[in-house]
Design a protein around this motif. Structure first.
Motif, PDB file in Angstrom:
ATOM      1  N   ARG A 194       0.825  -1.201   0.000  1.00  0.00           N
ATOM      2  CA  ARG A 194       0.000   0.000   0.000  1.00  0.00           C
ATOM      3  C   ARG A 194       0.867   1.261   0.000  1.00  0.00           C
ATOM      4  O   ARG A 194       0.604   2.205  -0.760  1.00  0.00           O
ATOM      5  N   LEU A 195       1.895   1.263   0.831  1.00  0.00           N
ATOM      6  CA  LEU A 195       2.788   2.427   0.871  1.00  0.00           C
ATOM      7  C   LEU A 195       3.497   2.640  -0.459  1.00  0.00           C
ATOM      8  O   LEU A 195       3.644   3.775  -0.934  1.00  0.00           O
ATOM      9  N   LEU A 196       3.948   1.546  -1.065  1.00  0.00           N
ATOM     10  CA  LEU A 196       4.627   1.650  -2.346  1.00  0.00           C
ATOM     11  C   LEU A 196       3.684   2.188  -3.411  1.00  0.00           C
ATOM     12  O   LEU A 196       4.050   3.078  -4.194  1.00  0.00           O
ATOM     13  N   ARG A 197       2.458   1.662  -3.433  1.00  0.00           N
ATOM     14  CA  ARG A 197       1.503   2.140  -4.437  1.00  0.00           C
ATOM     15  C   ARG A 197       1.150   3.609  -4.205  1.00  0.00           C
ATOM     16  O   ARG A 197       0.975   4.378  -5.153  1.00  0.00           O
ATOM     17  N   ARG A 198       1.056   4.005  -2.933  1.00  0.00           N
ATOM     18  CA  ARG A 198       0.735   5.397  -2.622  1.00  0.00           C
ATOM     19  C   ARG A 198       1.838   6.335  -3.114  1.00  0.00           C
ATOM     20  O   ARG A 198       1.570   7.487  -3.477  1.00  0.00           O
ATOM     21  N   SER A 199       3.083   5.857  -3.137  1.00  0.00           N
ATOM     22  CA  SER A 199       4.179   6.684  -3.644  1.00  0.00           C
ATOM     23  C   SER A 199       4.118   6.849  -5.162  1.00  0.00           C
ATOM     24  O   SER A 199       4.761   7.741  -5.720  1.00  0.00           O
ATOM     25  N   GLN A 200       3.321   5.992  -5.814  1.00  0.00           N
ATOM     26  CA  GLN A 200       3.214   6.027  -7.270  1.00  0.00           C
ATOM     27  C   GLN A 200       1.912   6.643  -7.755  1.00  0.00           C
ATOM     28  O   GLN A 200       1.850   7.208  -8.852  1.00  0.00           O
ATOM     29  N   SER A 201       0.859   6.520  -6.950  1.00  0.00           N
ATOM     30  CA  SER A 201      -0.455   6.946  -7.406  1.00  0.00           C
ATOM     31  C   SER A 201      -1.343   7.254  -6.212  1.00  0.00           C
ATOM     32  O   SER A 201      -1.196   6.658  -5.142  1.00  0.00           O
ATOM     33  N   GLU A 202      -2.280   8.197  -6.411  1.00  0.00           N
ATOM     34  CA  GLU A 202      -3.277   8.509  -5.392  1.00  0.00           C
ATOM     35  C   GLU A 202      -4.656   8.002  -5.795  1.00  0.00           C
ATOM     36  O   GLU A 202      -5.666   8.424  -5.247  1.00  0.00           O
ATOM     37  N   GLU A 203      -4.691   7.087  -6.767  1.00  0.00           N
ATOM     38  CA  GLU A 203      -5.957   6.552  -7.252  1.00  0.00           C
ATOM     39  C   GLU A 203      -6.605   5.700  -6.157  1.00  0.00           C
ATOM     40  O   GLU A 203      -6.111   4.627  -5.815  1.00  0.00           O
ATOM     41  N   GLN A 204      -7.718   6.190  -5.589  1.00  0.00           N
ATOM     42  CA  GLN A 204      -8.336   5.530  -4.448  1.00  0.00           C
ATOM     43  C   GLN A 204      -8.868   4.142  -4.793  1.00  0.00           C
ATOM     44  O   GLN A 204      -8.881   3.247  -3.942  1.00  0.00           O
ATOM     45  N   SER A 205      -9.277   3.944  -6.034  1.00  0.00           N
ATOM     46  CA  SER A 205      -9.793   2.626  -6.405  1.00  0.00           C
ATOM     47  C   SER A 205      -8.715   1.556  -6.288  1.00  0.00           C
ATOM     48  O   SER A 205      -9.015   0.387  -5.990  1.00  0.00           O
ATOM     49  N   ASP A 206      -7.439   1.936  -6.497  1.00  0.00           N
ATOM     50  CA  ASP A 206      -6.340   0.976  -6.343  1.00  0.00           C
ATOM     51  C   ASP A 206      -6.274   0.453  -4.914  1.00  0.00           C
ATOM     52  O   ASP A 206      -6.065  -0.747  -4.688  1.00  0.00           O
ATOM     53  N   PHE A 207      -6.464   1.353  -3.953  1.00  0.00           N
ATOM     54  CA  PHE A 207      -6.356   0.947  -2.549  1.00  0.00           C
ATOM     55  C   PHE A 207      -7.556   0.099  -2.134  1.00  0.00           C
ATOM     56  O   PHE A 207      -7.417  -0.845  -1.331  1.00  0.00           O
ATOM     57  N   ARG A 208      -8.711   0.413  -2.675  1.00  0.00           N
ATOM     58  CA  ARG A 208      -9.890  -0.421  -2.374  1.00  0.00           C
ATOM     59  C   ARG A 208      -9.706  -1.822  -2.935  1.00  0.00           C
ATOM     60  O   ARG A 208     -10.024  -2.818  -2.269  1.00  0.00           O
ATOM     61  N   LYS A 209      -9.182  -1.920  -4.160  1.00  0.00           N
ATOM     62  CA  LYS A 209      -8.959  -3.243  -4.761  1.00  0.00           C
ATOM     63  C   LYS A 209      -7.879  -4.008  -4.005  1.00  0.00           C
ATOM     64  O   LYS A 209      -7.976  -5.233  -3.851  1.00  0.00           O
ATOM     65  N   LEU A 210      -6.854  -3.295  -3.528  1.00  0.00           N
ATOM     66  CA  LEU A 210      -5.794  -3.959  -2.764  1.00  0.00           C
ATOM     67  C   LEU A 210      -6.333  -4.514  -1.454  1.00  0.00           C
ATOM     68  O   LEU A 210      -5.990  -5.637  -1.053  1.00  0.00           O
ATOM     69  N   GLU A 211      -7.171  -3.752  -0.772  1.00  0.00           N
ATOM     70  CA  GLU A 211      -7.704  -4.199   0.515  1.00  0.00           C
ATOM     71  C   GLU A 211      -8.578  -5.440   0.361  1.00  0.00           C
ATOM     72  O   GLU A 211      -8.605  -6.308   1.228  1.00  0.00           O
ATOM     73  N   SER A 212      -9.293  -5.542  -0.739  1.00  0.00           N
ATOM     74  CA  SER A 212     -10.196  -6.686  -0.936  1.00  0.00           C
ATOM     75  C   SER A 212      -9.530  -7.835  -1.685  1.00  0.00           C
ATOM     76  O   SER A 212     -10.138  -8.910  -1.832  1.00  0.00           O
ATOM     77  N   LEU A 213      -8.295  -7.630  -2.137  1.00  0.00           N
ATOM     78  CA  LEU A 213      -7.614  -8.664  -2.917  1.00  0.00           C
ATOM     79  C   LEU A 213      -7.342  -9.907  -2.069  1.00  0.00           C
ATOM     80  O   LEU A 213      -6.791  -9.831  -0.978  1.00  0.00           O
ATOM     81  N   GLU A 214      -7.731 -11.060  -2.607  1.00  0.00           N
ATOM     82  CA  GLU A 214      -7.430 -12.345  -1.975  1.00  0.00           C
ATOM     83  C   GLU A 214      -6.492 -13.130  -2.889  1.00  0.00           C
ATOM     84  O   GLU A 214      -6.776 -13.302  -4.068  1.00  0.00           O
ATOM     85  N   ILE A 215      -5.366 -13.585  -2.321  1.00  0.00           N
ATOM     86  CA  ILE A 215      -4.413 -14.402  -3.075  1.00  0.00           C
ATOM     87  C   ILE A 215      -4.586 -15.856  -2.658  1.00  0.00           C
ATOM     88  O   ILE A 215      -4.477 -16.191  -1.474  1.00  0.00           O
ATOM     89  N   ARG A 216      -4.856 -16.704  -3.639  1.00  0.00           N
ATOM     90  CA  ARG A 216      -5.004 -18.128  -3.362  1.00  0.00           C
ATOM     91  C   ARG A 216      -3.855 -18.891  -4.023  1.00  0.00           C
ATOM     92  O   ARG A 216      -3.685 -18.835  -5.247  1.00  0.00           O
ATOM     93  N   LEU A 217      -3.097 -19.613  -3.220  1.00  0.00           N
ATOM     94  CA  LEU A 217      -2.041 -20.469  -3.745  1.00  0.00           C
ATOM     95  C   LEU A 217      -2.630 -21.854  -4.008  1.00  0.00           C
ATOM     96  O   LEU A 217      -3.269 -22.443  -3.135  1.00  0.00           O
ATOM     97  N   CYS A 218      -2.424 -22.351  -5.212  1.00  0.00           N
ATOM     98  CA  CYS A 218      -3.066 -23.594  -5.630  1.00  0.00           C
ATOM     99  C   CYS A 218      -2.046 -24.599  -6.146  1.00  0.00           C
ATOM    100  O   CYS A 218      -0.990 -24.227  -6.674  1.00  0.00           O
ATOM    101  N   GLN A 219      -2.386 -25.866  -5.991  1.00  0.00           N
ATOM    102  CA  GLN A 219      -1.606 -26.909  -6.652  1.00  0.00           C
ATOM    103  C   GLN A 219      -1.971 -26.996  -8.127  1.00  0.00           C
ATOM    104  O   GLN A 219      -1.125 -27.314  -8.964  1.00  0.00           O
TER     105      GLN A 219
END
Length: 293
Positions: A194-219
């Motif tokens: 989040r901090l890195l993205r904030r240094s690049q952009s102030e686009e609020q939708s990016d932060f909303r998508k980051l907060e809701s992002l789920e990473i699933r590791l799969c076989q």
């Protein structure tokens, strides 16, 4: 013609180097190489790829179909143009560009075969690590992934294939034994992302998508992918990934040779960084891979 020549030729027979005859006179008269170079430039030769006129670039792209049946030279020329050409030399309304888009061809893949295809039929598939697997559905130009789509469209006239144009339906998904651990690891690095993205952009939708992002590791992951009414089944290979912008879920297939931990697997970290690239719609994701690893 001199304008078709490139002094520092790195793209083979597409743009040949000027032929400079060897003569003892050059040594006798102490003619240095930089003086010869200056003379070639004055005669009309190009000293660098970025300086080549757009008319010559598009003529060279057209010529490839006749001189390079394997596509190897074409792909190298495309990479050189993306890396080194000055796109400011090409206006969107440049008649050479418009004519090439209308009737030119580029090397691409579709339905299991590679060949030169009309520019108007091709898309640039930068959206996923599935890469050429998508060419079962869509004719894709053969260009390196995660490049500036603006440069690609300006030079080649090929439009980007966007995430939102693909419909994905997961048909089979086998979670990794390390899936929960990876979720915890990603949650721990999310504030730094989040901090890195904030240094690049102030686009609020990016932060909303980051907060809701789920990473699933799969076989393993299998899914139906649909585009323009056509559908194909795709099975992801190790380190390939998919991101569904509608659900906010990114799925990454682990390697069978390494444990699924960010701190122990830089390739896995880069794969998840590529998911972030899709979330943020950015091409250069290397620094995000460093943050997570």
């Amino acid at each position: 013609a001199p304008e078709n020549c490139l002094i520092d030729a790195t793209v083979g027979s597409v743009l040949p180097s000027p032929l400079v005859p060897e003569s003892p006179l050059f040594s006798d008269l102490e003619v240095a190489s930089d003086r010869l170079r200056e003379a070639l430039v004055r005669a009309g030769a190009n000293s660098h790829l970025r300086e080549v006129p757009s008319k010559v670039i598009y003529a060279s792209l057209r010529r490839l179909q006749a001189i390079d049946r394997s596509g190897d030279l074409a792909k190298e020329f495309y990479r050189q143009l993306l890396a080194n050409y000055d796109v400011n030399q090409i206006r969107a309304t440049d008649p050479n560009r418009l004519e090439f888009i209308s009737s030119g061809s580029l090397w691409g893949s579709f339905d299991g075969s590679s060949s030169y295809r009309p520019v108007r039929q091709l898309r640039y598939g930068s959206v996923e690590a599935m890469g050429q697997l998508l060419s079962r559905l869509i004719p894709l130009v053969d260009l390196p992934g995660r490049r500036d789509t603006g440069r690609i469209e300006r030079i080649f006239g090929v439009r980007q294939l966007k995430d939102t144009e693909l419909q994905r339906t997961i048909t089979a998904e086998l979670p990794s034994p390390f899936a929960e651990e990876l979720k915890r690891e990603f949650s721990a690095v999310r504030p730094f992302v989040r901090l890195l993205r904030r240094s690049q952009s102030e686009e609020q939708s990016d932060f909303r998508k980051l907060e809701s992002l789920e990473i699933r590791l799969c076989q393993s992951v299998e899914m139906d992918v649909k585009f323009a009414g056509k559908k194909t089944l795709i099975q992801l290979a190790p380190y390939q990934w998919t991101y569904d912008p509608h659900s906010g879920i990114g799925r990454v297939v682990e390697s069978t040779d390494r444990p699924g931990r960010l701190t122990e697997d830089p390739v896995l970290a880069n794969a998840i960084a590529s998911v972030l690239g899709s979330v943020f719609n950015i091409q250069d994701t290397g620094i995000y891979g460093q943050v997570m690893h």
